[in-house]
Motif scaffolding. Structure first.
Motif, PDB file in Angstrom:
ATOM      1  N   ARG A   1       0.833  -1.211   0.000  1.00 39.75           N
ATOM      2  CA  ARG A   1       0.000   0.000   0.000  1.00 39.75           C
ATOM      3  C   ARG A   1       0.860   1.250   0.000  1.00 39.75           C
ATOM      4  O   ARG A   1       1.913   1.305   0.637  1.00 39.75           O
ATOM      5  N   LEU A   2       0.382   2.242  -0.727  1.00 36.94           N
ATOM      6  CA  LEU A   2       0.948   3.584  -0.737  1.00 36.94           C
ATOM      7  C   LEU A   2      -0.206   4.569  -0.792  1.00 36.94           C
ATOM      8  O   LEU A   2      -1.032   4.503  -1.717  1.00 36.94           O
ATOM      9  N   ASP A   3      -0.297   5.423   0.221  1.00 34.39           N
ATOM     10  CA  ASP A   3      -1.299   6.497   0.189  1.00 34.39           C
ATOM     11  C   ASP A   3      -2.712   5.947  -0.068  1.00 34.39           C
ATOM     12  O   ASP A   3      -3.445   6.428  -0.925  1.00 34.39           O
TER      13      ASP A   3
ATOM     14  N   TYR B   1      -0.806  -1.406  -4.638  1.00 28.80           N
ATOM     15  CA  TYR B   1       0.111  -1.657  -5.741  1.00 28.80           C
ATOM     16  C   TYR B   1       0.580  -3.108  -5.650  1.00 28.80           C
ATOM     17  O   TYR B   1       0.435  -3.752  -4.604  1.00 28.80           O
ATOM     18  N   ALA B   2       1.161  -3.602  -6.727  1.00 31.72           N
ATOM     19  CA  ALA B   2       1.643  -4.987  -6.722  1.00 31.72           C
ATOM     20  C   ALA B   2       2.836  -5.118  -7.644  1.00 31.72           C
ATOM     21  O   ALA B   2       2.948  -4.422  -8.658  1.00 31.72           O
ATOM     22  N   VAL B   3       3.737  -6.024  -7.273  1.00 30.24           N
ATOM     23  CA  VAL B   3       4.873  -6.378  -8.120  1.00 30.24           C
ATOM     24  C   VAL B   3       4.932  -7.898  -8.212  1.00 30.24           C
ATOM     25  O   VAL B   3       4.463  -8.612  -7.309  1.00 30.24           O
ATOM     26  N   ASP B   4       5.495  -8.378  -9.295  1.00 27.96           N
ATOM     27  CA  ASP B   4       5.625  -9.823  -9.487  1.00 27.96           C
ATOM     28  C   ASP B   4       6.414 -10.429  -8.334  1.00 27.96           C
ATOM     29  O   ASP B   4       7.454  -9.909  -7.931  1.00 27.96           O
ATOM     30  N   VAL B   5       5.887 -11.524  -7.792  1.00 24.19           N
ATOM     31  CA  VAL B   5       6.525 -12.129  -6.626  1.00 24.19           C
ATOM     32  C   VAL B   5       7.958 -12.558  -6.929  1.00 24.19           C
ATOM     33  O   VAL B   5       8.822 -12.550  -6.037  1.00 24.19           O
ATOM     34  N   ASP B   6       8.259 -12.905  -8.184  1.00 22.42           N
ATOM     35  CA  ASP B   6       9.613 -13.323  -8.542  1.00 22.42           C
ATOM     36  C   ASP B   6      10.610 -12.174  -8.486  1.00 22.42           C
ATOM     37  O   ASP B   6      11.819 -12.406  -8.431  1.00 22.42           O
TER      38      ASP B   6
ATOM     39  N   ASP C   1      12.656   5.901  -1.070  1.00 14.69           N
ATOM     40  CA  ASP C   1      11.292   6.168  -0.615  1.00 14.69           C
ATOM     41  C   ASP C   1      10.374   6.095  -1.828  1.00 14.69           C
ATOM     42  O   ASP C   1      10.408   6.968  -2.698  1.00 14.69           O
ATOM     43  N   LEU C   2       9.565   5.035  -1.924  1.00  9.91           N
ATOM     44  CA  LEU C   2       8.761   4.813  -3.123  1.00  9.91           C
ATOM     45  C   LEU C   2       7.692   5.893  -3.275  1.00  9.91           C
ATOM     46  O   LEU C   2       7.307   6.229  -4.394  1.00  9.91           O
ATOM     47  N   ARG C   3       7.216   6.446  -2.175  1.00 13.63           N
ATOM     48  CA  ARG C   3       6.256   7.554  -2.273  1.00 13.63           C
ATOM     49  C   ARG C   3       6.872   8.714  -3.062  1.00 13.63           C
ATOM     50  O   ARG C   3       6.260   9.248  -3.992  1.00 13.63           O
ATOM     51  N   THR C   4       8.075   9.102  -2.669  1.00 18.04           N
ATOM     52  CA  THR C   4       8.736  10.222  -3.343  1.00 18.04           C
ATOM     53  C   THR C   4       9.014   9.892  -4.792  1.00 18.04           C
ATOM     54  O   THR C   4       8.829  10.728  -5.685  1.00 18.04           O
ATOM     55  N   ARG C   5       9.448   8.658  -5.066  1.00 21.37           N
ATOM     56  CA  ARG C   5       9.742   8.267  -6.441  1.00 21.37           C
ATOM     57  C   ARG C   5       8.509   8.369  -7.332  1.00 21.37           C
ATOM     58  O   ARG C   5       8.610   8.740  -8.513  1.00 21.37           O
ATOM     59  N   LEU C   6       7.330   8.088  -6.780  1.00 19.19           N
ATOM     60  CA  LEU C   6       6.101   8.120  -7.565  1.00 19.19           C
ATOM     61  C   LEU C   6       5.368   9.460  -7.468  1.00 19.19           C
ATOM     62  O   LEU C   6       4.222   9.569  -7.888  1.00 19.19           O
ATOM     63  N   GLY C   7       6.029  10.469  -6.919  1.00 17.05           N
ATOM     64  CA  GLY C   7       5.436  11.798  -6.884  1.00 17.05           C
ATOM     65  C   GLY C   7       4.403  11.999  -5.798  1.00 17.05           C
ATOM     66  O   GLY C   7       3.633  12.965  -5.851  1.00 17.05           O
ATOM     67  N   LEU C   8       4.382  11.117  -4.802  1.00 19.13           N
ATOM     68  CA  LEU C   8       3.445  11.253  -3.685  1.00 19.13           C
ATOM     69  C   LEU C   8       4.125  11.971  -2.526  1.00 19.13           C
ATOM     70  O   LEU C   8       5.352  12.064  -2.459  1.00 19.13           O
ATOM     71  N   SER C   9       3.331  12.457  -1.591  1.00 20.60           N
ATOM     72  CA  SER C   9       3.892  13.147  -0.430  1.00 20.60           C
ATOM     73  C   SER C   9       4.534  12.146   0.523  1.00 20.60           C
ATOM     74  O   SER C   9       4.116  10.990   0.621  1.00 20.60           O
ATOM     75  N   ARG C  10       5.553  12.593   1.233  1.00 26.51           N
ATOM     76  CA  ARG C  10       6.230  11.723   2.191  1.00 26.51           C
ATOM     77  C   ARG C  10       5.321  11.428   3.376  1.00 26.51           C
ATOM     78  O   ARG C  10       4.410  12.203   3.685  1.00 26.51           O
ATOM     79  N   ALA C  11       5.591  10.330   4.062  1.00 26.95           N
ATOM     80  CA  ALA C  11       4.805   9.941   5.229  1.00 26.95           C
ATOM     81  C   ALA C  11       5.737   9.773   6.421  1.00 26.95           C
ATOM     82  O   ALA C  11       6.919   9.440   6.266  1.00 26.95           O
TER      83      ALA C  11
ATOM     84  N   ARG D   1      20.785  -4.878  -5.918  1.00 24.45           N
ATOM     85  CA  ARG D   1      19.658  -4.928  -4.986  1.00 24.45           C
ATOM     86  C   ARG D   1      19.336  -3.532  -4.478  1.00 24.45           C
ATOM     87  O   ARG D   1      20.226  -2.773  -4.089  1.00 24.45           O
ATOM     88  N   THR D   2      18.064  -3.212  -4.466  1.00 21.24           N
ATOM     89  CA  THR D   2      17.597  -1.905  -4.013  1.00 21.24           C
ATOM     90  C   THR D   2      16.359  -2.114  -3.149  1.00 21.24           C
ATOM     91  O   THR D   2      15.494  -2.925  -3.478  1.00 21.24           O
ATOM     92  N   GLY D   3      16.277  -1.375  -2.041  1.00 23.05           N
ATOM     93  CA  GLY D   3      15.117  -1.462  -1.168  1.00 23.05           C
ATOM     94  C   GLY D   3      14.171  -0.297  -1.400  1.00 23.05           C
ATOM     95  O   GLY D   3      14.605   0.835  -1.624  1.00 23.05           O
ATOM     96  N   PHE D   4      12.865  -0.565  -1.358  1.00 29.85           N
ATOM     97  CA  PHE D   4      11.851   0.463  -1.553  1.00 29.85           C
ATOM     98  C   PHE D   4      10.930   0.494  -0.337  1.00 29.85           C
ATOM     99  O   PHE D   4      10.319  -0.519   0.024  1.00 29.85           O
ATOM    100  N   ILE D   5      10.842   1.648   0.300  1.00 32.48           N
ATOM    101  CA  ILE D   5       9.986   1.802   1.469  1.00 32.48           C
ATOM    102  C   ILE D   5       8.539   1.952   1.024  1.00 32.48           C
ATOM    103  O   ILE D   5       8.217   2.827   0.204  1.00 32.48           O
ATOM    104  N   VAL D   6       7.656   1.109   1.568  1.00 35.18           N
ATOM    105  CA  VAL D   6       6.225   1.176   1.276  1.00 35.18           C
ATOM    106  C   VAL D   6       5.471   1.358   2.584  1.00 35.18           C
ATOM    107  O   VAL D   6       6.005   1.089   3.669  1.00 35.18           O
TER     108      VAL D   6
END
Length: 516
Positions: free
Chosen positions: A363-365, A369-374, A411-421, A438-443
Motif C-alpha cells: 500500500r501507498l497512500d 500496488y503490486a509487483v511480481d513475486v519473482d 522512498d517509493l512515495r517520493t519516487r512516484l510523486g506522492l507526499s512523504r509519510a 539490490r535496491t530497497g523500496f519503502i512502502v
C-alpha cells in the motif's frame, strides 16, 4: 428540446445536431452527442501516480478500467469538490475516457447553422479546446468543446495509441477493439550478445525473471539448460546463446526467460535482457533476403524491422523455425520425460496454477500496488536509522547494512510523486533487483501475496509516458471492489539513476558504515 439526461441512451450511428450540455464554474458547455457513450455518477477512483495533473484516477466501469479526468483542470479552471450533482461524461473513442463536470443539464437538438465557429467569438476557456458557440434566443451561450483536442492536450499517450502519433514504433498499450491492426506488427524485443531481436507478441506466453540457478536434468541436450519451477509447473529452459552458437554466460539479475508455446507444452528461452514491446507498421518490416536464408542461425530470422529511419534494426525470429530441428525437439521431449520421472519420484504434481500470476501487494497512500513475486528478494522492517547519502537523488533515503551488504533504500512515495509519510511500525522495505543491484523500496505496508487470474489482468491506460512505463498493468477485481496497480520493477529507476545510485553507494558505503 430537453430530456432527463440519466435516461439518455445515445445513438452513435445517427448523424444529428444533438449536444449534451453541462455546467462548470457557472458557465454552460456542450459535447456532441455522437461522442458521448454514457453519463454516470462520480465513481470511486484509484489514484494513479505519475499521471497528468487533470487525472482523478481509474474507475471500474462494468469490468473495464475507465480513466477519469477533471474537465475543470483540462480547461484551466479552479478546482472544486464533488457533490450529488457531479457527473462523469464518458466519451467514446479508441479508449473510453470520463470527464468530470459540475452538473449535466440536458440534451438539446439545434440547427447546425446556429453554431458559430470558435474564431468569431470570445470565450473564458482556451480557444484551442473549443469548436464553437451555440446562441439561444434568450441571449445565453453554450460553448461546444472539442473532445479530441481535450484528450490530446492532456493525454498524448492516448493520442499516440489512436494512430495520430508520428513515430515509427510506440510502446504497445491496451488493445483497441475498434482499431484495425492488420497494418501493424506487435513484437517483444530482447537482446542477445548486444544484438536486438524480437518475437511476435502472440507467440509469447509470458516473461519471467531468471532465477539464481536452473535445475540440471540428466541426459538433456546441449541447448537445454534444465528446468525451473514456474508457479508449480516445471518449465524446460533453453539458452538463446546456445541456439545462436554463442558462449553461455552465468545467469544475472537482468536476464529474462521468455516463455513460448510449442506443440505439447511450453518452453522458456533465456535472453540477456528484455527491452520493450513494440508496435511496428508493416511498411517498416521486410522479409529476410533470400541469399541470407541458409543453414545456421540466420534461418531463425524471418524478417527485419527498420526503426529510427534505419538506424535501428530488429531481427524478428520465428518460434517454429527455432524449434523446427528434430534434434532440438528431441532434446526438449527428453527433458520433459526425465523431469516428469524425477517429479513423480519426489511426489510432485501440477497444482494447476498456470492461468494465474502471483504478486506481492503493498500500500501507498491508501492505494494498492503490486509487483511480481519473482521480482521480490525479501521484505524487511525499516530500521530506526538510515545512513544518509549526500548529494544523492531526492528519493534516496539512505543506506542499510543488510547482513554485511550495503543496500540503497528508496522512498517509493517520493519516487512516484506522492507526499512523504511519517515513519511507523507498518512500513516495510521491499528488496528488489534494479539494474543488476539490490535496491530497497519503502512502502506504507505489505498487504499480502495475491494469486490473480490472468483473465482480470489488462494493460493500464497510457496517460503519460512515465506512468505508462512504471504502472504497466491493472488487476481489475470488481467482485472484491479492488483495483491493483501493477508496477514494472525495472522501470522504477531509470538506467542513469540506478547506475548513479549504485556508484554513489559504493563510493560512500565503507566510510559511512565505518562511522556508525
Amino acid at each position: 428540446m430537453s430530456v432527463d439526461i440519466d435516461e439518455v441512451v445515445p445513438d452513435l450511428t445517427e448523424e444529428t445536431a444533438d449536444y449534451v450540455t453541462f455546467d462548470m464554474a457557472g458557465e454552460r458547455y456542450a459535447f456532441p452527442m455522437r461522442r458521448v457513450q454514457e453519463i454516470i455518477r462520480m465513481p470511486v477512483v484509484v489514484k494513479v501516480p505519475l499521471g497528468p495533473p487533470s487525472l482523478e484516477g481509474l474507475s471500474n466501469l462494468r469490468g473495464r478500467v475507465l480513466p477519469v479526468v477533471s474537465l475543470r483542470s483540462c480547461c484551466a479552471m479552479e478546482q472544486t469538490g464533488h457533490d450529488e450533482t457531479t457527473r462523469v461524461i464518458v466519451v467514446a473513442g479508441g479508449v473510453p475516457l470520463g470527464f468530470v463536470v459540475d452538473r449535466v443539464s440536458s440534451v438539446i437538438s439545434i440547427d447546425p447553422q446556429a453554431v458559430e465557429p470558435a474564431e468569431s467569438v470570445q470565450a473564458t476557456v482556451r480557444s484551442d479546446v473549443m469548436v464553437g458557440v451555440i446562441k439561444s434566443d434568450g441571449g445565453a451561450m453554450t460553448t461546444v468543446l472539442d473532445v479530441d483536442q481535450l484528450i490530446s492536450s492532456q493525454f498524448s499517450r492516448l493520442t499516440e495509441r489512436q494512430g495520430t502519433g508520428g513515430r515509427d514504433a510506440v510502446v504497445a498499450g491496451p488493445a483497441d477493439p475498434t482499431g484495425d491492426r492488420d497494418d501493424t506488427l506487435e513484437l517483444v524485443s530482447f537482446a542477445v550478445e548486444g544484438q536486438e531481436y524480437a518475437l511476435p507478441i502472440d507467440q509469447v506466453q509470458e516473461i519471467v525473471q531468471a532465477p539464481e540457478s536452473i535445475s540440471h536434468v540428466p541426459n538433456a541436450g546441449n541447448r537445454v539448460l534444465g528446468v525451473i519451477d514456474l508457479r508449480g509447473r516445471l518449465l524446460p529452459v533453453m539458452s538463446m546463446r546456445r541456439v545462436f552458437g554463442l558462449p553461455v554466460t552465468p545467469l544475472e539479475p537482468q536476464n529474462r526467460i521468455v516463455v513460448v508455446s510449442l506443440e505439447g507444452g511450453v518452453v522458456g528461452m533465456v535472453m540477456d535482457t528484455v527491452r520493450e514491446v513494440l508496435r511496428v507498421p508493416q511498411h517498416l518490416v521486410a522479409p529476410l533476403p533470400t541469399l541470407m536464408a541458409r543453414e545456421g542461425r540466420k534461418t531463425e530470422v524471418e524478417s527485419v524491422c527498420r526503426l529510427e529511419e534505419g538506424r535501428r534494426l530488429v531481427s524478428v525470429l520465428s518460434v517454429s523455425r527455432m524449434f523446427d530441428s528434430p534434434e532440438v525437439r528431441d532434446e526438449i521431449a527428453e527433458c520433459r520425460e526425465d523431469d516428469q520421472t524425477m517429479a513423480a519420484e519426489r511426489g510432485e504434481v501440477d497444482d494447476g496454477r498456470g492461468d494465474e500470476e502471483l504478486f506481492v501487494v503493498f500500500r501507498l497512500d491508501d492505494e494498492e500496488y503490486a509487483v511480481d513475486v519473482d521480482a521480490v528478494q525479501e521484505i524487511i522492517r525499516v530500521p530506526e536509522v538510515l545512513i544518509r547519502v549526500p548529494k544523492s537523488f531526492a528519493f534516496v533515503e539512505g543506506l542499510v547494512n543488510l547482513r554485511g551488504t550495503v543496500l540503497p533504500v528508496v522512498d517509493l512515495r517520493t519516487r512516484l510523486g506522492l507526499s512523504r509519510a511519517e515513519r511507523d511500525e507498518q512500513q516495510r522495505i521491499v528488496v528488489m533487483i534494479i539494474g543488476g543491484a539490490r535496491t530497497g523500496f519503502i512502502v506504507d505496508a505489505v498487504a499480502e501475496v495475491a494469486r490473480v487470474g490472468r483473465e482480470v489482468l489488462e494493460p493500464a491506460p497510457e496517460l503519460s509516458a512515465e506512468q505508462a512505463r512504471v504502472v504497466s498493468r491493472v488487476a481489475n477485481l470488481p467482485d472484491q471492489k479492488r483495483m491493483l496497480l501493477l508496477v514494472q520493477v525495472d522501470q522504477l529507476l531509470a538506467a542513469d539513476q540506478a547506475a548513479a545510485a549504485a556508484e554513489l553507494c559504493e563510493a560512500t558505503a565503507d566510510e559511512a558504515l565505518a562511522g556508525r
